[in-house]
Design an enzyme around this catalytic site. Sequence first.
Site, PDB file in Angstrom:
ATOM      1  N   LYS A 252       0.840  -1.215   0.000  1.00  0.00           N
ATOM      2  CA  LYS A 252       0.000   0.000   0.000  1.00  0.00           C
ATOM      3  C   LYS A 252       0.873   1.262   0.000  1.00  0.00           C
ATOM      4  CE  LYS A 252      -1.790  -1.112   3.982  1.00  0.00           C
ATOM      5  NZ  LYS A 252      -1.031  -2.317   4.354  1.00  0.00           N
TER       6      LYS A 252
ATOM      7  N   ARG B 262      -9.755   0.640   9.173  1.00  0.00           N
ATOM      8  CA  ARG B 262      -9.248  -0.698   9.487  1.00  0.00           C
ATOM      9  C   ARG B 262     -10.256  -1.506  10.296  1.00  0.00           C
ATOM     10  NH1 ARG B 262      -3.398   0.582   9.205  1.00  0.00           N
ATOM     11  NH2 ARG B 262      -2.310  -1.354   9.515  1.00  0.00           N
TER      12      ARG B 262
ATOM     13  N   ARG C 129      12.431  -4.528   4.704  1.00  0.00           N
ATOM     14  CA  ARG C 129      11.983  -3.154   4.439  1.00  0.00           C
ATOM     15  C   ARG C 129      12.802  -2.123   5.213  1.00  0.00           C
ATOM     16  NH1 ARG C 129       5.914  -1.334   5.275  1.00  0.00           N
ATOM     17  NH2 ARG C 129       6.146  -2.373   7.293  1.00  0.00           N
TER      18      ARG C 129
ATOM     19  N   ARG D 197      11.492  -0.207  10.878  1.00  0.00           N
ATOM     20  CA  ARG D 197      10.411   0.033  11.843  1.00  0.00           C
ATOM     21  C   ARG D 197      10.487  -0.950  13.005  1.00  0.00           C
ATOM     22  NH1 ARG D 197       4.969   0.635   8.339  1.00  0.00           N
ATOM     23  NH2 ARG D 197       4.164  -0.641  10.044  1.00  0.00           N
TER      24      ARG D 197
ATOM     25  N   ARG E 121       0.094  -8.446  13.882  1.00  0.00           N
ATOM     26  CA  ARG E 121      -0.498  -7.499  12.915  1.00  0.00           C
ATOM     27  C   ARG E 121      -1.381  -8.248  11.905  1.00  0.00           C
ATOM     28  NH1 ARG E 121       4.878  -4.816  10.941  1.00  0.00           N
ATOM     29  NH2 ARG E 121       3.604  -3.626   9.473  1.00  0.00           N
TER      30      ARG E 121
HETATM   31  P1  AP5 Z   1       4.957  -1.453   1.810  1.00  0.00           P
HETATM   32  O1  AP5 Z   1       4.432  -0.770   0.597  1.00  0.00           O
HETATM   33  O2  AP5 Z   1       5.793  -0.652   2.727  1.00  0.00           O
HETATM   34  O3  AP5 Z   1       3.789  -2.199   2.596  1.00  0.00           O
HETATM   35  P2  AP5 Z   1       2.460  -1.649   3.264  1.00  0.00           P
HETATM   36  O4  AP5 Z   1       1.301  -2.371   2.653  1.00  0.00           O
HETATM   37  O5  AP5 Z   1       2.422  -0.156   3.238  1.00  0.00           O
HETATM   38  O6  AP5 Z   1       2.671  -2.240   4.728  1.00  0.00           O
HETATM   39  P3  AP5 Z   1       2.692  -1.580   6.175  1.00  0.00           P
HETATM   40  O7  AP5 Z   1       3.483  -2.528   7.034  1.00  0.00           O
HETATM   41  O8  AP5 Z   1       3.138  -0.170   6.162  1.00  0.00           O
HETATM   42  O9  AP5 Z   1       1.188  -1.677   6.529  1.00  0.00           O
HETATM   43  P4  AP5 Z   1       0.579  -1.759   7.889  1.00  0.00           P
HETATM   44  O10 AP5 Z   1      -0.825  -1.636   7.493  1.00  0.00           O
HETATM   45  O11 AP5 Z   1       0.916  -2.918   8.734  1.00  0.00           O
HETATM   46  O12 AP5 Z   1       1.261  -0.551   8.690  1.00  0.00           O
HETATM   47  P5  AP5 Z   1       0.764   0.900   9.054  1.00  0.00           P
HETATM   48  O13 AP5 Z   1       1.930   1.779   9.023  1.00  0.00           O
HETATM   49  O14 AP5 Z   1      -0.443   1.278   8.260  1.00  0.00           O
HETATM   50  O15 AP5 Z   1       5.779  -2.751   1.300  1.00  0.00           O
HETATM   51  C1  AP5 Z   1       6.464  -3.593   2.203  1.00  0.00           C
HETATM   52  C2  AP5 Z   1       7.851  -3.952   1.638  1.00  0.00           C
HETATM   53  O16 AP5 Z   1       7.694  -4.748   0.469  1.00  0.00           O
HETATM   54  C3  AP5 Z   1       8.682  -2.727   1.223  1.00  0.00           C
HETATM   55  O17 AP5 Z   1      10.005  -2.952   1.585  1.00  0.00           O
HETATM   56  C4  AP5 Z   1       8.501  -2.659  -0.305  1.00  0.00           C
HETATM   57  O18 AP5 Z   1       9.652  -2.116  -0.929  1.00  0.00           O
HETATM   58  C5  AP5 Z   1       8.283  -4.100  -0.681  1.00  0.00           C
HETATM   59  N1  AP5 Z   1       7.319  -4.260  -1.768  1.00  0.00           N
HETATM   60  C6  AP5 Z   1       6.171  -3.562  -1.982  1.00  0.00           C
HETATM   61  N2  AP5 Z   1       5.518  -4.026  -3.068  1.00  0.00           N
HETATM   62  C7  AP5 Z   1       6.258  -5.065  -3.552  1.00  0.00           C
HETATM   63  C8  AP5 Z   1       6.098  -5.970  -4.656  1.00  0.00           C
HETATM   64  N3  AP5 Z   1       5.034  -5.910  -5.479  1.00  0.00           N
HETATM   65  N4  AP5 Z   1       7.054  -6.936  -4.849  1.00  0.00           N
HETATM   66  C9  AP5 Z   1       8.121  -7.011  -3.999  1.00  0.00           C
HETATM   67  N5  AP5 Z   1       8.331  -6.167  -2.954  1.00  0.00           N
HETATM   68  C10 AP5 Z   1       7.405  -5.215  -2.724  1.00  0.00           C
HETATM   69  O19 AP5 Z   1       0.243   0.705  10.569  1.00  0.00           O
HETATM   70  C11 AP5 Z   1       1.149   0.464  11.636  1.00  0.00           C
HETATM   71  C12 AP5 Z   1       0.379   0.379  12.955  1.00  0.00           C
HETATM   72  O20 AP5 Z   1      -0.303   1.639  13.220  1.00  0.00           O
HETATM   73  C13 AP5 Z   1      -0.742  -0.671  13.021  1.00  0.00           C
HETATM   74  O21 AP5 Z   1      -0.238  -1.948  13.355  1.00  0.00           O
HETATM   75  C14 AP5 Z   1      -1.661  -0.079  14.098  1.00  0.00           C
HETATM   76  O22 AP5 Z   1      -1.149  -0.314  15.389  1.00  0.00           O
HETATM   77  C15 AP5 Z   1      -1.574   1.420  13.840  1.00  0.00           C
HETATM   78  N6  AP5 Z   1      -2.649   1.910  12.929  1.00  0.00           N
HETATM   79  C16 AP5 Z   1      -2.466   2.463  11.685  1.00  0.00           C
HETATM   80  N7  AP5 Z   1      -3.656   2.792  11.139  1.00  0.00           N
HETATM   81  C17 AP5 Z   1      -4.608   2.445  12.052  1.00  0.00           C
HETATM   82  C18 AP5 Z   1      -6.024   2.504  12.042  1.00  0.00           C
HETATM   83  N8  AP5 Z   1      -6.709   2.996  10.996  1.00  0.00           N
HETATM   84  N9  AP5 Z   1      -6.663   2.045  13.144  1.00  0.00           N
HETATM   85  C19 AP5 Z   1      -6.016   1.560  14.217  1.00  0.00           C
HETATM   86  N10 AP5 Z   1      -4.669   1.458  14.265  1.00  0.00           N
HETATM   87  C20 AP5 Z   1      -3.966   1.891  13.193  1.00  0.00           C
END
Ligand code: AP5
Length: 241
Positions: A44, A119, A158, A191, A202
Amino acid sequence: MASSSVNLEEIPSESLMNELLRRMKCAPKPEKRLILIGPPGSGKGTQSPIIKDEHCLCHLATGDMLRAAVSAKTPLGIKAKEAMDKGELVSDDLVVGIIDEVMKKPSCKKGFILDGFPRTVAQAQKLDEMLERQGVKIDKVLDFTIDDAVLEERISGRWIHPASGRSYHTKFAPPRVPGVDDVTGEPLIQRKDDTAAVLKSRLESFHRQTQPVINYYSKKGIVATLHAEKPLTDVTDEVRK
Ligand code: AP5
């Protein structure tokens, strides 16, 4: 009289030209409001900046906002930290509050990409209420489907640039210079929640609390499914379609 106007003479010509070109490119673009849903590591955060630039949208990533609040030790960050460290979701009230606020930014004039929000079904319902008040609605929900087994390698390799949220990967998307952001030259970090143990929790939160959000939007007929396990550029092509 107090003035908040900017002295244009002090802004470098190149920045002025770039902003002018950006506005000319963006003016005819239609408004768009998108939600990106997928498990951690599904891509994402990687696809969002590409969509943002092509469609002149703002990128609202609740994870990035919460991490910034944690590192600044704001009251919001202090409340969010414990849940984030454990891979659990932060309370609905906290995230709904920040989204309601940031959606009003001028950079969201042409619409937005919501990355990591909503979410839970409760967050989706709150979002509907906010949008209804503004007289707008979500155009598309992009569902990043991917097998859990692929995600550990993605997460463990990552590296991110905290200020912009840009994601790199040691194998799949390496920066030009190891450990350094391509755009700013600033150091990249890993991270705290990118460990195998926290990923397990997660993923559990995703399947239990976030998967129902996809059903919520499927009933409205606005979900498009992406094959997120494909190589990065193939996923971008699917997003464009
Ligand atoms: P990347 O694009 O970074 O992945 P992502 O989908 O953005 O994953 P996140 O880990 O950031 O999502 P998340 O939802 O767990 O975390 P968030 O920060 O939102 O890609 C990952 C890796 O793969 C990278 O190294 C990239 O280069 C590589 N890659 C990408 N595409 C590829 C491909 N096609 N092929 C190969 N490699 C590829 O949330 C963190 C925390 O915040 C949560 O756990 C929660 O505690 C809190 N939080 C956030 N939002 C909320 C909410 N709405 N409600 C409650 N808590 C929340």
